[in-house]
Motif scaffolding. Structure first.
Motif, PDB file in Angstrom:
ATOM      1  N   ALA A  81       0.805  -1.126  -0.037  1.00  0.00           N
ATOM      2  CA  ALA A  81      -0.499  -0.103   0.227  1.00  0.00           C
ATOM      3  C   ALA A  81       0.988   1.052   0.063  1.00  0.00           C
ATOM      4  N   ASP A  82       2.083   1.016  -0.640  1.00  0.00           N
ATOM      5  CA  ASP A  82       2.885   2.655  -0.686  1.00  0.00           C
ATOM      6  C   ASP A  82       2.249   3.882  -1.635  1.00  0.00           C
ATOM      7  N   GLU A  83       2.256   4.530  -1.012  1.00  0.00           N
ATOM      8  CA  GLU A  83       1.570   5.393  -1.714  1.00  0.00           C
ATOM      9  C   GLU A  83       2.231   6.225  -3.327  1.00  0.00           C
ATOM     10  N   GLU A  84       3.285   6.450  -2.814  1.00  0.00           N
ATOM     11  CA  GLU A  84       4.197   6.936  -3.959  1.00  0.00           C
ATOM     12  C   GLU A  84       4.011   5.602  -5.243  1.00  0.00           C
ATOM     13  N   VAL A  85       4.040   4.215  -4.901  1.00  0.00           N
ATOM     14  CA  VAL A  85       3.865   3.320  -6.034  1.00  0.00           C
ATOM     15  C   VAL A  85       2.588   3.173  -6.877  1.00  0.00           C
ATOM     16  N   TYR A  86       1.443   3.732  -5.357  1.00  0.00           N
ATOM     17  CA  TYR A  86       0.278   3.976  -5.778  1.00  0.00           C
ATOM     18  C   TYR A  86       0.165   5.246  -7.371  1.00  0.00           C
ATOM     19  N   GLU A  87       0.641   5.671  -6.493  1.00  0.00           N
ATOM     20  CA  GLU A  87       0.474   7.400  -7.393  1.00  0.00           C
ATOM     21  C   GLU A  87       1.064   7.158  -8.575  1.00  0.00           C
ATOM     22  N   ASP A  88       2.457   6.356  -9.141  1.00  0.00           N
ATOM     23  CA  ASP A  88       2.988   6.025 -10.692  1.00  0.00           C
ATOM     24  C   ASP A  88       1.873   5.164 -10.906  1.00  0.00           C
ATOM     25  N   ILE A  89       1.902   4.273 -10.908  1.00  0.00           N
ATOM     26  CA  ILE A  89       0.521   3.782 -11.011  1.00  0.00           C
ATOM     27  C   ILE A  89      -0.387   4.006 -11.857  1.00  0.00           C
ATOM     28  N   ARG A  90      -0.940   4.824 -11.091  1.00  0.00           N
ATOM     29  CA  ARG A  90      -2.077   5.552 -11.350  1.00  0.00           C
ATOM     30  C   ARG A  90      -2.226   6.079 -12.779  1.00  0.00           C
ATOM     31  N   SER A  91      -1.176   7.225 -12.660  1.00  0.00           N
ATOM     32  CA  SER A  91      -1.132   7.994 -13.179  1.00  0.00           C
ATOM     33  C   SER A  91      -0.673   7.429 -14.772  1.00  0.00           C
ATOM     34  N   VAL A  92      -0.262   5.685 -14.524  1.00  0.00           N
ATOM     35  CA  VAL A  92      -0.598   4.828 -16.114  1.00  0.00           C
ATOM     36  C   VAL A  92      -1.986   4.638 -16.266  1.00  0.00           C
ATOM     37  N   LEU A  93      -2.348   4.693 -15.675  1.00  0.00           N
ATOM     38  CA  LEU A  93      -4.241   3.760 -15.180  1.00  0.00           C
ATOM     39  C   LEU A  93      -4.822   4.911 -16.193  1.00  0.00           C
ATOM     40  N   TYR A  94      -4.455   6.407 -16.232  1.00  0.00           N
ATOM     41  CA  TYR A  94      -5.645   7.062 -16.515  1.00  0.00           C
ATOM     42  C   TYR A  94      -4.397   7.339 -17.867  1.00  0.00           C
ATOM     43  N   THR A  95      -4.473   7.108 -18.705  1.00  0.00           N
ATOM     44  CA  THR A  95      -3.114   6.849 -19.736  1.00  0.00           C
ATOM     45  C   THR A  95      -4.159   6.383 -20.962  1.00  0.00           C
ATOM     46  N   ASP A  96      -4.287   7.098 -22.247  1.00  0.00           N
ATOM     47  CA  ASP A  96      -5.130   6.437 -23.627  1.00  0.00           C
ATOM     48  C   ASP A  96      -4.825   4.917 -23.675  1.00  0.00           C
ATOM     49  N   SER A  97      -4.228   4.610 -23.108  1.00  0.00           N
ATOM     50  CA  SER A  97      -3.684   3.110 -23.561  1.00  0.00           C
ATOM     51  C   SER A  97      -4.292   1.898 -22.901  1.00  0.00           C
ATOM     52  N   ALA A  98      -5.398   1.092 -23.212  1.00  0.00           N
ATOM     53  CA  ALA A  98      -5.909   0.287 -23.237  1.00  0.00           C
ATOM     54  C   ALA A  98      -5.637  -0.942 -22.520  1.00  0.00           C
ATOM     55  N   VAL A  99      -4.123  -1.521 -22.858  1.00  0.00           N
ATOM     56  CA  VAL A  99      -3.246  -2.423 -22.581  1.00  0.00           C
ATOM     57  C   VAL A  99      -2.477  -2.063 -21.450  1.00  0.00           C
ATOM     58  N   ALA A 100      -2.128  -0.771 -21.209  1.00  0.00           N
ATOM     59  CA  ALA A 100      -1.502  -0.713 -20.015  1.00  0.00           C
ATOM     60  C   ALA A 100      -2.318  -0.227 -18.940  1.00  0.00           C
ATOM     61  N   GLY A 101      -3.187   1.002 -19.519  1.00  0.00           N
ATOM     62  CA  GLY A 101      -3.938   0.695 -18.647  1.00  0.00           C
ATOM     63  C   GLY A 101      -4.679  -0.292 -17.239  1.00  0.00           C
ATOM     64  N   GLU A 102      -5.292  -1.318 -18.270  1.00  0.00           N
ATOM     65  CA  GLU A 102      -5.687  -3.135 -17.764  1.00  0.00           C
ATOM     66  C   GLU A 102      -4.341  -3.041 -17.166  1.00  0.00           C
ATOM     67  N   ALA A 103      -3.212  -3.130 -17.260  1.00  0.00           N
ATOM     68  CA  ALA A 103      -1.938  -3.651 -16.555  1.00  0.00           C
ATOM     69  C   ALA A 103      -1.585  -2.706 -15.564  1.00  0.00           C
ATOM     70  N   ALA A 104      -2.422  -1.727 -15.508  1.00  0.00           N
ATOM     71  CA  ALA A 104      -1.528  -1.343 -14.264  1.00  0.00           C
ATOM     72  C   ALA A 104      -3.324  -1.126 -12.989  1.00  0.00           C
ATOM     73  N   GLY A 105      -4.631  -1.292 -13.658  1.00  0.00           N
ATOM     74  CA  GLY A 105      -5.514  -1.981 -13.131  1.00  0.00           C
ATOM     75  C   GLY A 105      -5.153  -3.181 -11.712  1.00  0.00           C
ATOM     76  N   ILE A 106      -5.265  -3.806 -12.955  1.00  0.00           N
ATOM     77  CA  ILE A 106      -4.086  -4.708 -11.939  1.00  0.00           C
ATOM     78  C   ILE A 106      -3.167  -4.779 -10.700  1.00  0.00           C
ATOM     79  N   SER A 107      -2.287  -4.204 -11.412  1.00  0.00           N
ATOM     80  CA  SER A 107      -1.277  -3.720 -10.427  1.00  0.00           C
ATOM     81  C   SER A 107      -1.390  -2.831  -9.451  1.00  0.00           C
TER      82      SER A 107
END
Length: 886
Positions: free
Chosen positions: A485-511
Motif C-alpha cells: 500500500a505504498d502511496e508513491e507506488v500507487y500514484e505512479d501506477i495511477r498515472s499509467v491507469l489514466y493514459t489512453d492505452s487500454a493495454v497498459a491501463g489494464e495492467a495498471a488496474g491489476i497492479s
C-alpha cells in the motif's frame, strides 16, 4: 416407572379434569402426572393448553406449581413443533428445565436457546440498545449449560458455545480449567479461524489467547506471534523477537529465527517489513568497524533506520559494524542475530535456500517438452505460446532455461504479445534469482522482494510509449510491492491507469489491486454494492471477484447468497460464469495439491465433454489436483498423463483442448516436480500471494500472459533444516513409508522404432544337405552317450534341477532421506527424526495431542511423536547435539 404407569393409563382425561378443581393439591397432582405422561398423551393434553397456561399465569398459584405448568406447556408445544413457544415456557420453568436431561426435547431446546442467545449477543455487540432485550432467563439457561459442560470436562463443547454466544469470560474459564491448557489453546485458535466470521470479535478472541499464552509457565512465542500477526500488531511481534534475540540463551535465538520463518510463510510482506523496521538497532559504537555479518539488503532497505552503526557499503547494502575492543559483547551477539533475522524477515534467506533446493533437486522431463514442441504446428500460435507457458511453469524457480536456449530458432518465431509472454516466462523460471533476474525488465518476474528497486526502474520506464514495456513494468511493480500500500507506488501506477492505452491501463488496474490487497478487507461492502448494481456487465463482472476475494475462505452466507443470485439471474454470460467460478473457483483450485479421489472422479467425465472449453478447464483442473501425486499412489495419474500425450499428438484435436493439455503437462511437473499448490499456511492464514495469483490466473482465457500468475501459488515441498548459523547441515531422517509411494514420476523414454522386415534369405541346396547330415550325426552321438551312461551309472542318480529365477527383493517399508530433501504433503505425516542423529529438533517435546496444533511446521522432526507437519516454504531450526561442526 413412568412408562409402566403409562401403559396402565389409557387416557389423560381424568388428570385434565383435576385441573378444573379448586383444591391446589389436586391441581399439583394432575400437573405432576401429566408431565410424566406428556410423551404419550400430548395430543389429548394439547386441547387443555389454555387451562394450563392460566395456571402458569396465576400469581396466587405456588411458584413450584407455576413452573410445573410452564414445563408441561413447553413440552406440549415442543411436540406441536412450536419451538419458539416451547422455549419461552421452558424459560418460565426455571430449574425444572433440567439442562442435563438426555432427551431430544432438552437437546432441541438447548440448541434453540443457544441460537437465540447468540443472536441477541451479536446484536448487542452492534448496538448498545439491543443489550436490554436479552432475556435474563435465557442467559441463565445458557450459563447453566456452559457450567455443566465445564464441570463434565467437555471443554471443547463449552468453548464452542462460549464463542458462539460471545462469552469471553466462559471461554477463558473453559481454557484455564482444562487439563491440558496448551492443547486447549491450540484448539481454540483453530476454531477462531474457522468459525468466527466477524473480524472484530475474532480480534477479541485472539487478544484473549495472547493473554493466556503469555500466562503459561513457558510462554508459547510461536503461537503468540501468529495471533499478533492476525491482529496486525507488528510492534508486539518485534518486541517479542527482540526479547528472544537479546537472551543469553542460544536456544532463544533459535526460537526467534523459527518465529520469523513462520511469519514469512504467511506471505504478509507489508507486515514483515513493519516488524523488521520496529526491531531496535544494536547499540554498539562504529569505531574501528569490523563486519560481523554478511551484507544484508534488508538492512539497506530500512529507510527509517538512522542508527550510526549502519554503514553503507559500496554495493548498496549495509552491514552491522562493531568495535571489537570497546563494544559490549552482548551487543555484538545481538547485532549478529539482528542481521540474520532481518534477512529472514525480508525473505532473502528463504528465497536463497529455496532457490538452491529447486535447482539441485530439479527433475523436470525435457523429453515431454520436446514431444509437445514437435507435435505443435508452427502456424498455431496458441499452441506455440502454450508450450512456452508450460516450459516456464515446469521450470518455475529452478533457473533452468535449457529448453529455451536449445530452441532459440523455434522461440524466435513468437510474434507480437507472444514475445512478451516468452520474456515473462524467463521471470517465472528465474523467480527468486534476484541479481540475475533484474535484467529481464519486461518480465512479470514475481520476485516479491526488492520492490524499492522495482519502483526506481518503473519510474524510468513510465514515460515510454511502448505498451508492452508499460504493461510489464506495471505488473512487475505490482507483484514486487504486493500488499505494501505504498502511496508513491500507487500514484505512479495511477498515472499509467489514466493514459489512453487500454493495454497498459489494464495492467495498471491489476497492479493497483496487487499493491492494495488486503487493505480494505471486509470493509469492501459499499464498493461491492456499487459494482454489482452497475449497468455495465464488465463492472458487475469485477463485482463477482470483489465478493470472492473480500470474503475468501470465510464461508460467509451473505456472500454465497449474492454469488448464487448472480449465477442464475444475471443477463451477462460472463457475469454468470464468474459468479460460479467465484463460488468454488473450480474444483482444481479448491482441491489443488490434494490428490483427492472424489475430485478426480468428478473431473474425469468432464475431460471427454463435448464442449472444448469444458475439456480445457477439466484438464487444467485435473493437473492441479494431481500435482505431486505419482502413479503408485493413484493409478489414474498414469492414465491421465497418457491421455495428455494423446491429446497433444492428435492432429485432429481442437486448439482449445490441446492448449489445456499442454498447460496441464506443465502444471503436473511444476517447479521441476518439487512444488505443490497451497492457499493456506499451516497457521490457517491466507497465503495472499497464492490467493491473488490463482484469482488472476483464472482470467487467462481473456489474456494469456496472465497464465504466469498461477506460479505465485507454487509452494516448494522442501524439508530444509537449519542450524544456528542458518546453514544447511547434513543429517538424515526417516520417511516411514514405501519409497515408491512418494518417488518422482518415472521419466519418459524415447519410443523405440520398429525394425525393418527381413526378407527371406536364399539357401543353396548343398548347404541344406550339409546341415541335415550334421544334425543326424549329432543325434546318433547323443543316443550312444545316453545308453552308456545308463549302463555304467544306474545306481548313481544325479539331481540337476533347473535353476530357479531369483525372486525380486521386497520393497523396504521406509526410506532414509538427507537434509535438504523433497517431502510431498502426503508424506509429511510419516516423517520421523532418527534417534541417533547428531541433530535434534529445537522445540521441546510436547504432548501427542498437540501434533495437529498451529505451529507444527516448525519441527524438522518429532522423534517418536510424529506425525509431522512440515512447511513447504519454511525452514526449520535445529540444534546440534554434539560439539562438532561442518
Amino acid at each position: 416407572m413412568a412408562a409402566a404407569a403409562a401403559t396402565m393409563v389409557s387416557s389423560a382425561g381424568g388428570l385434565l379434569a383435576m385441573l378444573n378443581e379448586s383444591n391446589p393439591q389436586l391441581k399439583l397432582h394432575a400437573l405432576s402426572n401429566l408431565v410424566e405422561f406428556v410423551d404419550q398423551f400430548w395430543p389429548e393434553i394439547s386441547t387443555s393448553v389454555p387451562i394450563i397456561e392460566s395456571l402458569y399465569e396465576d400469581e396466587e398459584f405456588g411458584q413450584h406449581q407455576r413452573q410445573l405448568a410452564a414445563l408441561l406447556v413447553s413440552k406440549v408445544f415442543y411436540y406441536l413443533g412450536e419451538l419458539n413457544d416451547s422455549l419461552s415456557y421452558a424459560l418460565g420453568a426455571g430449574p425444572l428445565f433440567d439442562v442435563s436431561e438426555d432427551s431430544d426435547y432438552v437437546h432441541t431446546l438447548l440448541a434453540k436457546a443457544v441460537d437465540e442467545y447468540a443472536s441477541f449477543r451479536s446484536k448487542a455487540a452492534e448496538s448498545s440498545d439491543e443489550a436490554a432485550r436479552v432475556d435474563t432467563r435465557l442467559e441463565e439457561i445458557v450459563e447453566r449449560m456452559l457450567d455443566k459442560c465445564i464441570t463434565d470436562r467437555k471443554y471443547q463443547q463449552a468453548m464452542g458455545i462460549a464463542i458462539e454466544c460471545r462469552r469471553l469470560d466462559k471461554l477463558e474459564e473453559a481454557i484455564t480449567r482444562s487439563e491440558n491448557v496448551h492443547a486447549t489453546l491450540a484448539y481454540c485458535t483453530n476454531i477462531s479461524h474457522s468459525f468466527i466470521y466477524r473480524r472484530e470479535f475474532r480480534h477479541e478472541v485472539l487478544r484473549l489467547l495472547v493473554k493466556l499464552y503469555q500466562q503459561l509457565s513457558s510462554p508459547d512465542y510461536l503461537s503468540i506471534s501468529q495471533c499478533l500477526m492476525f491482529l496486525d500488531e507488528p510492534e508486539g511481534v518485534a518486541n517479542l523477537l527482540e526479547k528472544l534475540l537479546r537472551s543469553e540463551n542460544k536456544e532463544d535465538a533459535l526460537l526467534a529465527f523459527q518465529v520469523a520463518f513462520d511469519l514469512v510463510e504467511n506471505e504478509q510482506q507489508a507486515f514483515l517489513l513493519n516488524v523488521r523496521d520496529h526491531l531496535s538497532a544494536s547499540k554498539t559504537l562504529p569505531s574501528e568497524p569490523v563486519q560481523t555479518g554478511s551484507a544484508d539488503l534488508a538492512v539497506a532497505e530500512n529507510e527509517n533506520s538512522t542508527a550510526p552503526e549502519d554503514v553503507q557499503m559500496t554495493d548498496g547494502s549495509s552491514a552491522i559494524t562493531t568495535n571489537v575492543h570497546e563494544a559490549d559483547p552482548k551487543e555484538v551477539i545481538y547485532a549478529e542475530r539482528l542481521t540474520k533475522i532481518k534477512g529472514i524477515l525480508s525473505g532473502e534467506t528463504s528465497i536463497k535456500l529455496t532457490l538452491q533446493f529447486l535447482y539441485s533437486h530439479n527433475k523436470s522431463d525435457l523429453l515431454i517438452l520436446k514431444t509437445i514442441k514437435q507435435s505443435v504446428e508452427m502456424r498455431n500460435s496458441v499452441c506455440h505460446s502454450a508450450t512456452i507457458y508450460a516450459n516456464a511453469i515446469m521450470h518455475a524457480g529452478t533457473t533452468v532455461d535449457t529448453f529455451l536456449r536449445d530452441n532459440l530458432d523455434w522461440l524466435s518465431r513468437a510474434t507480437n504479445w507472444a514475445k512478451f509472454s516468452a520474456t515473462a516466462g524467463l521471470g517465472v523460471i528465474h523467480r527468486g534469482h534476484l541479481q540475475q533476474g533484474r535484467v529481464f525488465n519486461g518480465s512479470i518476474s514475481a520476485t516479491g522482494r526488492g520492490w524499492r528497486w522495482w519502483k526506481s526502474i518503473f519510474r524510468s520506464l513510465r514515460s515510454t510509449n511502448v505498451e508492452v514495456i508499460q504493461h510489464g513494468a506495471c505488473l512487475g511493480l505490482g507483484l514486487a510491492a504486493l500488499g505494501t500500500a505504498d502511496e508513491e507506488v500507487y500514484e505512479d501506477i495511477r498515472s499509467v491507469l489514466y493514459t489512453d492505452s487500454a493495454v497498459a491501463g489494464e495492467a495498471a488496474g491489476i497492479s493497483i489491486g496487487l499493491l492494495m490487497v488486503g487493505t480494505a478487507s471486509e470493509k469492501a461492502n459499499t464498493l461491492i454494492e456499487q459494482m454489482t448494481r452497475d449497468q455495465d456487465p464488465i463492472i458487475r463482472y469485477g463485482g463477482m471477484y470483489a465478493i470472492a476475494l473480500a470474503y475468501r475462505g470465510t464461508a460467509n452466507n451473505k456472500a454465497i447468497r449474492q454469488l448464487l443470485h448472480f449465477a442464475v439471474s444475471d443477463a451477462s454470460d460472463d457475469v454468470r460464469r464468474t459468479a460460479v467460478l467465484a463460488l468454488a473457483l473450480a474444483v482444481g483450485i479448491s482441491c489443488a495439491g490434494t490428490g483427492l479421489s472424489e475430485a478426480i472422479s468428478l473431473l474425469e467425465p468432464l475431460i471427454s465433454d463435448v464442449v472444448d472449453f469444458v475439456r480445457q478447464g477439466a484438464l487444467i483442473a485435473m493437473a492441479m489436483v494431481m500435482i505431486q501425486i505419482n502413479e503408485a499412489s493413484d493409478s489414474r495419474v498414469g492414465t491421465f498423463r497418457r491421455q495428455l500425450e494423446k491429446i497433444v499428438l492428435d492432429k485432429h484435436e481442437d486448439t482449445m483442448s490441446k492448449m489445456g493439455a499442454i498447460l496441464a503437462s506443465g502444471i503436473l511437473d511444476a517447479g521441476g516436480r518439487n512444488v505443490t499448490i497451497r492457499l493456506l499456511s499451516k497457521t490457517k492464514h491466507d497465503k495472499v500471494t497464492a490467493v491473488v495469483g490463482l484469482a488472476v490466473f483464472s482470467q487467462f482465457w481473456y489474456w494469456y500472459p496472465l497464465i504466469y500468475f498461477g506460479s505465485l501459488a507454487f509452494s516448494p515441498t522442501a524439508f530444509i533444516g537449519l542450524n544456528y548459523d542458518l546453514k544447511v547441515p547434513m543429517f538424515e531422517f526417516l520417511s516411514h513409508a514405501k519409497p515408491s509411494l512418494f518417488e518422482y514420476p518415472k521419466p519418459t523414454t524415447v519410443p523405440t522404432t520398429t525394425s525393418a522386415v527381413k526378407l527371406p534369405t536364399a539357401v543353396l541346396s548343398t548347404s541344406a544337405k550339409f546341415k541335415a547330415r550334421a544334425k543326424k550325426e549329432a543325434e546318433q552321438k547323443a543316443n550312444v552317450e545316453k545308453s552308456a551312461s545308463e549302463k555304467d551309472g544306474e545306481a548313481m542318480q544325479v539331481d540337476n534341477p533347473p535353476e530357479k529365477k531369483a525372486k525380486p527383493e521386497p520393497e523396504p517399508s521406509f526410506e532414509i532421506l538427507t537434509n535438504p530433501a523433497r517431502v510431498v504433503p502426503a508424506q509429511e505425516k510419516v516423517i520421523k527424526f532418527l534417534e541417533d542423529s547428531r541433530y535434534a529438533p529445537h522445540l521441546p517435546q510436547v504432548d501427542q495431542q498437540l501434533v495437529n496444533r498451529v505451529p507444527l511446521q516448525l519441527w524438522p522432526s518429532m522423534m517418536n511423536l510424529s506425525p509431522l507437519s512440515l512447511s513447504s516454504s519454511h525452514l526449520d531450526c535445529a540444534q546440534i547435539r554434539a560439539d562438532d561442526s561442518f
